[in-house]
Design a protein around this motif. Structure first.
Motif, PDB file in Angstrom:
ATOM      1  N   SER A  17      73.143  42.740 -14.206  1.00 23.05           N
ATOM      2  CA  SER A  17      73.433  44.088 -13.731  1.00 23.05           C
ATOM      3  C   SER A  17      72.299  44.646 -12.878  1.00 23.05           C
ATOM      4  N   ASP A  18      71.112  44.026 -12.960  1.00 25.61           N
ATOM      5  CA  ASP A  18      69.975  44.450 -12.142  1.00 25.61           C
ATOM      6  C   ASP A  18      69.878  43.682 -10.828  1.00 25.61           C
ATOM      7  N   HIS A  43      66.207  37.789  -6.884  1.00 27.00           N
ATOM      8  CA  HIS A  43      66.993  39.018  -6.765  1.00 27.00           C
ATOM      9  C   HIS A  43      67.902  38.933  -5.547  1.00 27.00           C
ATOM     10  N   HIS A  57      72.352  49.650  -2.582  1.00 27.29           N
ATOM     11  CA  HIS A  57      71.968  50.632  -3.594  1.00 27.29           C
ATOM     12  C   HIS A  57      72.907  51.835  -3.615  1.00 27.29           C
ATOM     13  N   TYR A  61      75.957  49.262  -6.423  1.00 27.26           N
ATOM     14  CA  TYR A  61      75.551  49.588  -7.800  1.00 27.26           C
ATOM     15  C   TYR A  61      76.321  50.769  -8.377  1.00 27.26           C
TER      16      TYR A  61
END
Length: 326
Positions: A17-18, A43, A57, A61
């Motif tokens: 989830s990150d 990442h 972002h 997300y």
């Protein structure tokens, strides 16, 4: 099956989830000219352009957290040779062994002219916004503050709407809808724990005469004062509501037959002795106590029959349903 998965006609990545990539199929690696070591435990933002990081972002997300999925998100990924690879991303959130993961499917968009035309202005603005990141961050913070303020205003507004939906506008008491919900809850509690409960139906005597002789404004003032006396004479756990017209109901959790009769008699006396500015006002009261066979309809019917008996008996009196002969 595993071979077919790795050779699927679209890229497939599982990430946390990150945004930490945990696995990738060969199609994805070949699409971007990476080895597994280049991406696993890296990442996702490590292969995104600056503008796409910002877009990721502000869109990916929030949407994946709010809705659990993202459909057809247009992105540019950086290949191992530094080229922009245009893809459509579909993502879906799920949980495995208590860990939240996101499966992502990447479709290579080779024919991308139409998409670039539609997104050119947006991408330009995003790139400019990223260059002026301090201003963007300040603006986002202001938007977050405004959003929080609007959220708080919405909470207050919802509370006001809920109160309006459950409150009688003339008297300020709860309305019939609210009373019915509380009565249903009391009946359920009685069935589960045998917790006693009684109710009163209170009706203003000769109220039509008050309206006809003194006018409806005077009648409204009488109803408001009645409401105030009943509210003042009730406990915090009781529900005092306007049932309709000059008729009120009081739901009394925890009271047995003798207790509700004493409560009703005290209320009747307080109303009779109150300093009325319009004219003398009395009420007739019918009471009933829950039994195992009662429903919301039967308990109200029993209290209503008791009220009718109080009216027929000369008004300004209290009758309990248990006193009536079938």
């Amino acid at each position: 099956m595993e071979e077919r998965f790795h050779q699927a006609p679209c890229g497939f990545v599982t990430m946390t989830s990150d945004g930490l990539m945990k696995s990738a199929n060969e199609t994805f690696l070949n699409m971007l000219n990476y080895s597994a070591q280049d991406v696993i435990e890296k990442h996702i933002e490590s292969i995104l352009s600056a503008a796409n990081k910002f877009f990721f972002h502000t869109y990916f997300y929030p949407f994946i957290r709010l809705y659990g999925h993202v459909d057809e998100m247009y992105l540019s990924l950086k290949s191992g040779s530094g080229q922009d690879i245009h893809v459509l991303l579909n993502g879906r959130r799920y949980e495995q062994d208590g860990v939240e993961l996101i499966d992502c499917v990447f479709v290579h968009m080779r024919k991308r002219i139409q998409y670039e035309q539609e997104l050119r202005n947006i991408k330009t603005k995003l790139e400019e916004a990223y260059k002026a990141k301090d201003e963007v961050i300040a603006e986002l913070q202001a938007l977050h503050r405004e959003n929080e303020q609007k959220r708080q205003e919405l909470i207050v507004l919802n509370g006001q709407l809920e109160r309006l939906a459950t409150t009688d506008t003339l008297t300020g008491l709860k309305n019939r809808r609210f009373f019915q919900e509380r009565l249903a809850a009391s009946i359920a509690l009685f069935a589960e724990k045998a917790s006693p409960c009684s109710l009163c139906i209170v009706d203003a005597d000769h109220f039509k005469r008050i309206n006809d002789t003194l006018g409806h404004d005077a009648g409204d003032r009488v109803l408001k004062q009645l409401a105030g006396i009943m509210q003042a004479g009730s406990r915090e756990i009781d529900t005092v509501a306007r049932f309709g017209g000059e008729e009120f109901v009081i739901l009394l959790p925890g009271l047995e037959e003798q207790q509700v009769k004493a409560f009703a008699e005290k209320l009747r006396s307080a109303i009779e002795l109150a300093p009325w500015s319009e004219c003398a006002v009395t009420v007739s009261i019918g009471t009933a106590t829950l039994t195992e066979s009662d429903t919301d309809n039967t308990i109200i019917t029993k209290a209503d029959r008791a009220l009718y008996a109080s009216k027929a008996g000369g008004r300004n009196r209290v009758t309990h349903a248990a006193e009536l002969k079938d």
